[in-house]
Design a protein around this motif. Structure first.
Motif, mmCIF file in Angstrom:
data_model
loop_
_atom_site.group_PDB
_atom_site.id
_atom_site.type_symbol
_atom_site.label_atom_id
_atom_site.label_comp_id
_atom_site.label_asym_id
_atom_site.label_seq_id
_atom_site.Cartn_x
_atom_site.Cartn_y
_atom_site.Cartn_z
ATOM 1 N N ALA B 88 1.808 6.601 -10.548
ATOM 2 C CA ALA B 88 3.260 6.731 -10.485
ATOM 3 C C ALA B 88 3.994 5.546 -11.104
ATOM 4 C CB ALA B 88 3.686 6.889 -9.027
ATOM 5 N N ASP B 89 3.402 4.369 -11.036
ATOM 6 C CA ASP B 89 4.160 3.162 -11.336
ATOM 7 C C ASP B 89 3.199 2.168 -11.986
ATOM 8 O OD1 ASP B 89 6.758 1.526 -9.681
ATOM 9 O OD2 ASP B 89 5.271 0.444 -10.867
ATOM 10 N N LYS B 91 3.124 -0.909 -11.877
ATOM 11 C CA LYS B 91 2.828 -2.048 -11.009
ATOM 12 C C LYS B 91 1.688 -1.705 -10.044
ATOM 13 C CE LYS B 91 5.924 -5.184 -12.216
ATOM 14 N NZ LYS B 91 6.832 -4.618 -13.097
ATOM 15 N N SER B 92 1.474 -0.404 -9.865
ATOM 16 C CA SER B 92 0.334 0.033 -9.071
ATOM 17 C C SER B 92 -0.418 1.026 -9.928
ATOM 18 C CB SER B 92 0.788 0.677 -7.763
ATOM 19 O OG SER B 92 -0.349 1.168 -7.075
ATOM 20 N N GLU B 213 -8.278 -10.261 2.590
ATOM 21 C CA GLU B 213 -6.884 -9.896 2.335
ATOM 22 C C GLU B 213 -6.376 -10.643 1.101
ATOM 23 O OE1 GLU B 213 -3.469 -9.401 5.456
ATOM 24 O OE2 GLU B 213 -3.573 -11.521 4.896
ATOM 25 N N PRO B 217 1.552 -8.902 -3.675
ATOM 26 C CA PRO B 217 2.494 -8.129 -2.858
ATOM 27 C C PRO B 217 1.879 -6.924 -2.125
ATOM 28 C CG PRO B 217 3.498 -8.708 -4.948
ATOM 29 C CD PRO B 217 2.060 -9.095 -5.047
ATOM 30 N N SER B 218 0.736 -6.418 -2.574
ATOM 31 C CA SER B 218 0.133 -5.290 -1.849
ATOM 32 C C SER B 218 -0.666 -5.775 -0.640
ATOM 33 C CB SER B 218 -0.781 -4.479 -2.768
ATOM 34 O OG SER B 218 -2.026 -5.110 -2.937
ATOM 35 N N HIS B 219 -0.981 -7.065 -0.587
ATOM 36 C CA HIS B 219 -1.761 -7.630 0.526
ATOM 37 C C HIS B 219 -2.981 -6.777 0.834
ATOM 38 C CE1 HIS B 219 2.412 -9.101 1.132
ATOM 39 N NE2 HIS B 219 1.774 -10.231 1.212
ATOM 40 N N THR B 221 -6.329 -5.029 1.699
ATOM 41 C CA THR B 221 -7.337 -5.297 2.727
ATOM 42 C C THR B 221 -8.417 -4.227 2.724
ATOM 43 O OG1 THR B 221 -5.881 -4.149 4.290
ATOM 44 C CG2 THR B 221 -5.920 -6.565 4.405
ATOM 45 N N ARG B 281 -5.182 1.364 5.124
ATOM 46 C CA ARG B 281 -4.812 2.445 4.215
ATOM 47 C C ARG B 281 -5.860 2.677 3.121
ATOM 48 N NH1 ARG B 281 -2.430 2.725 -1.428
ATOM 49 N NH2 ARG B 281 -1.430 4.753 -1.488
ATOM 50 N N GLU B 282 -6.426 1.587 2.574
ATOM 51 C CA GLU B 282 -7.356 1.748 1.455
ATOM 52 C C GLU B 282 -8.742 2.193 1.910
ATOM 53 O OE1 GLU B 282 -6.329 1.411 -1.747
ATOM 54 O OE2 GLU B 282 -4.313 0.801 -1.150
ATOM 55 N N SER B 285 -6.662 6.630 3.853
ATOM 56 C CA SER B 285 -5.955 7.466 2.882
ATOM 57 C C SER B 285 -6.690 7.491 1.553
ATOM 58 C CB SER B 285 -4.549 6.897 2.685
ATOM 59 O OG SER B 285 -3.897 7.543 1.624
#
Lengths: 171, 431
Positions: B88-89, B91-92, B213, B217-219, B221, B281-282, B285
């Motif tokens: 989508a972006d 930056k990610s 960690e 900015p996504s920190h 983990t 999340r990683e 999800s």
């Protein structure tokens, strides 16, 4: 002779695994300022609380631009956050926080550490509780007035809680 | 070339070679193009040999024109490439290593694929701190200078994104090994074994899991079992001899040999010890593998045995016509070394053992070659790797039978390239 003796001595000292005594010890206050990780037991959840009512405003202001007004994904921009229940075993699975994530603590942890994508770590803990409550309410997991806090968040039962099988032998 | 001429040396040489080729065809009557080069040189002198070229007489740049050296201007297409619609972006997002442009086993630093979740963090090493906390006797903070005073080691490891080849679960999709297999790179890392740092802090007997960690900015983990952390994980500050590149986590990243790339947390700022996984999340999800029945496999960390033919391939067609052809590719396994690579040119009916070349290192890319004489007919190229645990790279159909098509991650199925008589290549599947 002397030279040989010295080199043997040096070798044996190097081989010993002595602690180099490096690193600064830190107090628990410094640790807690960066320790933002939360596991499903939620022991590290911060103080504060929020409901879907206040969360709706947070969402509209800070999330809707990317995730869409109904959290169904923007114009193909970012992930859908709600919906998709019952789709996981179909041709087109829709994996969202609601349909797929096993723990509600993960929603708090991730939103606080990484969202909004362009301004992470800017939400207050109250706002993170509130927007989490709003998404769980939108997804039909909790009532609109259900207050999320350190205690109630960890008690939320996510629909796909038992949908995972661990491959790692120890688990 | 004479100075007065406006025709470039390259095009005039090409025209001459073509003419010579035609003559040869008429004389030799279908003996093929093998040897055409020698004959044409005799018939019409090659100006690239007989004439003085610009680079023979005009001095080039002196030393220091590029204090940090760059590739030749003629290699401008050896670059990472992205596929914009995948994420989508930016930056990610992700881009891909140009595997078809590389040889040997080491990936040059500037070509290692990128995957960030919050852009590339810019951290001055003097400002960077690594904290160890959680179930330890003494929570500690290290500066970069501290870390360099621990015993250093260097090891070559591949890093593969779990989603490498993930677009191919439902069928042939992306045209080129850069896009189907380019989320892998192979680097010699220098740094410190994690066990030395953890020993300084003193891990409690209750400490069974590690949470690295990132400071970006996504920190980022992930949860890693302590046994793996104590075994071969490293914190590293150098790649291929020089400092980590910013996009690879400068000044400090985690190395988790043989395991999926997302766990190799970049811009590493914290290591927490716990007694159970965090289910972040990683690892819920994302990086869980959905099966056809709607349940998902989790903690599928090891990258299984895999290989890919890098040349010829869609971005690297056969340009020389029939005759001697060098097929080459890469093989790797998160379980250790690769023992053997087989190659098929007929879509998996017949297999020949390829030649493994260069260092055979555990959890590192291996290079293989297979030289053959192409008769100009269409080919269906495949490679199949077997690792030291005798795991055999599966066919895509075998994988699908076991895991369905919604897994996204851990697609290590056998890839097929269709080579047409004109030498061009396409991503296909055969059945």
């Amino acid at each position: 002779m002397l030279m040989i003796a010295i080199s043997l001595y040096v070798t044996s000292v190097q081989a010993a695994e002595v602690s180099p005594g490096l690193g600064q010890s830190i107090d628990s206050e410094e640790v807690s300022s960066v320790d933002i990780s939360i596991d499903p037991r939620g022991e590290n959840l911060p103080a504060g609380s929020g409901t879907a009512v206040s969360g709706a405003t947070v969402y509209a202001d800070k999330c809707a631009a990317c995730h869409g007004t109904d959290a169904n994904g923007g114009d193909g921009l970012a992930d859908s956050l709600v919906g998709g229940i019952g789709t996981l075993a179909t041709e087109k699975p829709v994996k969202t926080v609601i349909s797929y994530w096993p723990y509600a603590t993960t929603l708090f942890d991730y939103t606080r550490r990484a969202m909004p994508l362009d301004a992470p770590m800017t939400l207050t803990d109250e706002e993170v509780y509130a927007v989490s409550a709003y998404l769980l309410f939108l997804g039909g997991v909790i009532e609109e007035t259900h207050e999320l806090n350190a205690q109630s968040l960890r008690e939320v039962q996510m629909p796909n809680r038992d949908g995972f099988q661990s491959v790692w032998p120890d688990m | 070339m004479a100075d007065s001429s406006d025709i470039s040396p390259v095009s005039s040489a090409r025209r001459i070679a073509l003419k010579a080729g035609l003559k040869l065809g008429a004389l030799a009557g279908g003996a093929g193009l093998v040897g055409a080069g020698q004959v044409s040189a005799a018939a019409t002198p090659d100006p690239l040999i007989t004439e003085v070229q610009d680079w023979n007489r005009y001095l080039g740049d002196g030393v220091d024109a590029n204090p940090y050296g760059k590739p030749s201007v003629h290699e401008s297409d050896a670059v990472r490439r992205t596929v914009s619609w995948l994420t989508a972006d930016n930056k990610s997002s992700i881009n891909f290593t140009p595997l078809h442009k590389l040889d040997g086993i080491i990936t040059p630093n500037g070509l290692c694929f990128e995957r960030h979740h919050g852009g590339v963090a810019d951290i001055a090493p003097g400002d960077h701190r690594l904290m160890i906390n959680g179930l330890v006797e003494t929570p500690l903070v290290f500066t970069m200078e501290d870390l360099e005073r621990f015993p250093r080691e260097s090891h070559v490891y591949f890093l593969e994104c779990a989603a490498n080849s993930g677009m191919e679960w439902r069928g042939a999709q992306l045209n080129g090994c850069q896009f189907t297999h380019g989320m892998v790179h192979n680097v010699m890392y220098t740094g410190v074994k994690l066990k030395h740092l953890l020993a300084e802090a003193g891990v409690s007997p209750r400490g069974k899991w590690l949470l690295p960690e990132g400071a970006d900015p996504s920190h980022m983990t992930r949860s890693i079992p302590i046994d793996k952390a104590m075994d071969d994980c490293m914190v590293v500050f150098r790649m291929n001899g020089e400092a980590l590149r910013p996009e690879q986590g400068y000044p400090l990243r985690l190395v988790v040999p043989g395991w999926e790339g997302n766990m190799w947390v970049k811009w590493l700022r914290r290591l927490e010890i716990g007694d159970q996984p965090w289910h972040h999340r990683e690892e819920t999800s994302k990086y869980t593998d959905l099966l056809a029945d709607g349940t998902a496999r989790r903690f599928t960390w090891t990258m299984d045995v895999k290989s890919i033919i890098t040349n010829p391939s869609p971005q690297s067609p056969i340009r020389h016509g029939r005759g001697r052809t060098v097929l080459t590719g890469l093989a790797w396994s998160g379980h250790g070394t690769v023992k053997r690579v087989d190659v098929s040119i007929d879509g998996g009916r017949n297999w020949s053992t390829a030649r493994l070349d260069g260092p055979t290192l555990a959890k590192s890319l291996h290079r293989f070659y297979y030289e053959f004489d192409w008769d100009g007919s269409e080919l269906f190229l495949q490679s199949r790797a077997i690792d030291e645990q005798r795991q055999v790279q599966p066919t895509k159909d075998a994988l699908r039978a076991e895991r369905g098509v919604n897994s996204i991650y851990h697609n290590n199925g056998i890839q097929t390239w269709h080579i047409r008589p004109d030498g061009s290549a396409e991503n296909v599947e055969v059945s």
